[in-house]
Design an enzyme around this catalytic site. Sequence first.
Site, PDB file in Angstrom:
ATOM      1  N   HIS A 141       1.176  30.458 -23.974  1.00 64.67           N
ATOM      2  CA  HIS A 141       1.550  29.083 -23.839  1.00 64.67           C
ATOM      3  C   HIS A 141       0.859  28.146 -22.143  1.00 64.67           C
ATOM      4  O   HIS A 141       1.412  28.967 -21.740  1.00 64.67           O
ATOM      5  CB  HIS A 141       2.830  29.087 -22.983  1.00 64.67           C
ATOM      6  CG  HIS A 141       3.504  27.676 -22.970  1.00 64.67           C
ATOM      7  ND1 HIS A 141       3.010  26.596 -21.640  1.00 64.67           N
ATOM      8  CD2 HIS A 141       4.401  27.005 -23.134  1.00 64.67           C
ATOM      9  CE1 HIS A 141       3.466  25.544 -21.941  1.00 64.67           C
ATOM     10  NE2 HIS A 141       4.745  25.964 -22.189  1.00 64.67           N
ATOM     11  N   GLU A 245      -1.760  24.846 -25.880  1.00 63.30           N
ATOM     12  CA  GLU A 245      -1.336  26.504 -26.887  1.00 63.30           C
ATOM     13  C   GLU A 245      -1.967  27.191 -27.608  1.00 63.30           C
ATOM     14  O   GLU A 245      -1.010  25.624 -29.017  1.00 63.30           O
ATOM     15  CB  GLU A 245       0.386  26.041 -26.254  1.00 63.30           C
ATOM     16  CG  GLU A 245       0.956  25.455 -24.769  1.00 63.30           C
ATOM     17  CD  GLU A 245       2.678  25.261 -24.994  1.00 63.30           C
ATOM     18  OE1 GLU A 245       3.059  25.074 -25.565  1.00 63.30           O
ATOM     19  OE2 GLU A 245       2.048  23.749 -24.117  1.00 63.30           O
TER      20      GLU A 245
HETATM   21  C1  BG6 Z   1       6.057  23.317 -23.632  1.00 60.70           C
HETATM   22  C2  BG6 Z   1       7.063  22.633 -24.439  1.00 60.70           C
HETATM   23  O1  BG6 Z   1       5.650  24.336 -24.461  1.00 60.70           O
HETATM   24  O2  BG6 Z   1       6.297  23.811 -22.583  1.00 60.70           O
HETATM   25  C3  BG6 Z   1       7.886  22.110 -23.672  1.00 60.70           C
HETATM   26  O3  BG6 Z   1       6.597  21.903 -25.709  1.00 60.70           O
HETATM   27  C4  BG6 Z   1       8.446  22.489 -22.453  1.00 60.70           C
HETATM   28  O4  BG6 Z   1       9.187  20.946 -24.557  1.00 60.70           O
HETATM   29  C5  BG6 Z   1       7.205  22.927 -22.220  1.00 60.70           C
HETATM   30  O5  BG6 Z   1       8.792  21.575 -21.499  1.00 60.70           O
HETATM   31  C6  BG6 Z   1       7.760  23.407 -20.601  1.00 60.70           C
HETATM   32  O6  BG6 Z   1       8.485  24.494 -21.083  1.00 60.70           O
HETATM   33  P1  BG6 Z   1       9.605  25.043 -19.667  1.00 60.70           P
HETATM   34  O7  BG6 Z   1      10.507  26.072 -20.472  1.00 60.70           O
HETATM   35  O8  BG6 Z   1       8.062  26.734 -19.228  1.00 60.70           O
HETATM   36  O9  BG6 Z   1      10.240  24.946 -18.570  1.00 60.70           O
END
Ligand code: BG6
Length: 271
Positions: A141, A245
């Site tokens: 991510h 990602e």
């Molecule tokens: C992204 C998702 O990969 O991560 C989103 O598609 C999400 O929906 C974002 O809001 C951040 O997620 P988190 O759990 O790290 O706040």
Amino acid sequence: MISTAQAEGDLYTQGAHVAHWTPAGQKPVLLTSSKSLFAAGKAIRGGVPIIWPWFGGRGGGLPGPAHGFARTMDWTVEGTELRSDGSVGIALVLAPNDATKALGFGAFHLRFRASFGKTFEMELETRNTAGEALKYEEALHTYFAIGDIGKTGVTGLEGTTFIDKTDGFKRKQHGAEPVKVAKETDQVHLNSQAACVIHDAAGGRRIVVEKSGSDSTVVWNPWTEKIKGMADMGPDEWREFICVESCNAADNAVTLAPGGTRVLRCAIRVE
Ligand code: BG6
């Protein structure tokens, strides 16, 4: 912390989380929020959270944290290496524990390898040690630091179908133009194996993201409003990053046969 003639980097054992990679002569390529909590059990905000074994909410009414448990657990360092080409390699592993077993994941072996050099390479290896198939989703991510989101485009996703999570999970077709971000953007591009290029016009560089073993790509930016509800991000940081990602998510979830191994790879360089 890694510091060589080629690059600087930071990696935390919590989540096997890479927080920084800066090749020599460059600005940081990854953004880690100045407001990140760095607290036990909380994902670091920025860098490269490792998402496994589900992407987003778990679904099916089952318990578990958003984006799975791998990003908040303590991984074990398996080895480190200073290679003859000047890069530094680090390998970490995650095995089942009481918490993963309570969530129904009692037989798997994860290995994450990161290589810090002129390029930055990551591998997330999943081995199914169970006697039955293992179904999972995963993502590297990655939060990329950019000069200005309004002057940034992403190529490599032309013609793909995506799930628009900001519009009721509708499936849409992306055209031939680069992906641009001008509002909250949260889209899962399915069956997208091509390299992506982040054209960071304000930063005066291109960031190339090559991958393999990854069949989907997510582009995410929370934009002006959603970020205000995020305690671990500054209110203006939406301008300074884009997540691209490398994933296997949604339709591209992996089903791994007993004894099987699959590797998600990603290599990043700056031009
Ligand atoms: C992204 C998702 O990969 O991560 C989103 O598609 C999400 O929906 C974002 O809001 C951040 O997620 P988190 O759990 O790290 O706040």
